[in-house]
Design a protein around this motif. Structure first.
Motif, PDB file in Angstrom:
ATOM      1  N   VAL A 292       0.858  -1.183   0.000  1.00 23.06           N
ATOM      2  CA  VAL A 292       0.000   0.000   0.000  1.00 23.06           C
ATOM      3  C   VAL A 292       0.898   1.238   0.000  1.00 23.06           C
ATOM      4  O   VAL A 292       1.813   1.330   0.814  1.00 23.06           O
ATOM      5  CB  VAL A 292      -0.919   0.003   1.250  1.00 23.06           C
ATOM      6  N   PRO A 293       0.669   2.188  -0.915  1.00 22.03           N
ATOM      7  CA  PRO A 293       1.524   3.380  -0.951  1.00 22.03           C
ATOM      8  C   PRO A 293       1.332   4.239   0.298  1.00 22.03           C
ATOM      9  O   PRO A 293       0.236   4.287   0.869  1.00 22.03           O
ATOM     10  CB  PRO A 293       1.058   4.121  -2.200  1.00 22.03           C
ATOM     11  N   ASP A 294       2.397   4.890   0.706  1.00 22.50           N
ATOM     12  CA  ASP A 294       2.351   5.770   1.876  1.00 22.50           C
ATOM     13  C   ASP A 294       1.705   7.088   1.465  1.00 22.50           C
ATOM     14  O   ASP A 294       2.227   7.813   0.627  1.00 22.50           O
ATOM     15  CB  ASP A 294       3.771   6.009   2.402  1.00 22.50           C
ATOM     16  N   ARG A 295       0.561   7.378   2.036  1.00 22.28           N
ATOM     17  CA  ARG A 295      -0.185   8.574   1.654  1.00 22.28           C
ATOM     18  C   ARG A 295      -0.048   9.710   2.660  1.00 22.28           C
ATOM     19  O   ARG A 295      -0.736  10.718   2.558  1.00 22.28           O
ATOM     20  CB  ARG A 295      -1.655   8.231   1.468  1.00 22.28           C
ATOM     21  N   ARG A 296       0.850   9.574   3.631  1.00 23.20           N
ATOM     22  CA  ARG A 296       1.011  10.628   4.626  1.00 23.20           C
ATOM     23  C   ARG A 296       1.423  11.969   4.020  1.00 23.20           C
ATOM     24  O   ARG A 296       0.873  12.991   4.414  1.00 23.20           O
ATOM     25  CB  ARG A 296       1.981  10.197   5.713  1.00 23.20           C
ATOM     26  N   PRO A 297       2.363  12.011   3.054  1.00 22.06           N
ATOM     27  CA  PRO A 297       2.686  13.315   2.455  1.00 22.06           C
ATOM     28  C   PRO A 297       1.485  13.954   1.760  1.00 22.06           C
ATOM     29  O   PRO A 297       1.300  15.167   1.833  1.00 22.06           O
ATOM     30  CB  PRO A 297       3.786  12.982   1.448  1.00 22.06           C
TER      31      PRO A 297
END
Length: 53
Positions: free
Chosen positions: A18-23
């Protein structure tokens, strides 16, 4: 099927990492929060001028 299955519901584990979407989340909050903060600042500043002369 066991009840101690560690995969999340919806089969996300089978889709790969799952891609990191925090940014993206931080960018969205800044995109909305900066104008909101500026608008509130201007509101308080003008309301102060209105009621204090």
């Amino acid at each position: 099927m066991s009840t101690s299955d560690s995969s999340p519901p919806g089969g996300a584990a089978a889709d790969g990492p799952v891609p990191d979407r925090r940014p993206l989340i931080v960018f969205a909050w800044v995109w909305v929060g900066a104008p909101l903060a500026y608008g509130l600042y201007e509101l308080v500043r003008k309301a102060t001028q209105l009621f204090t002369g």
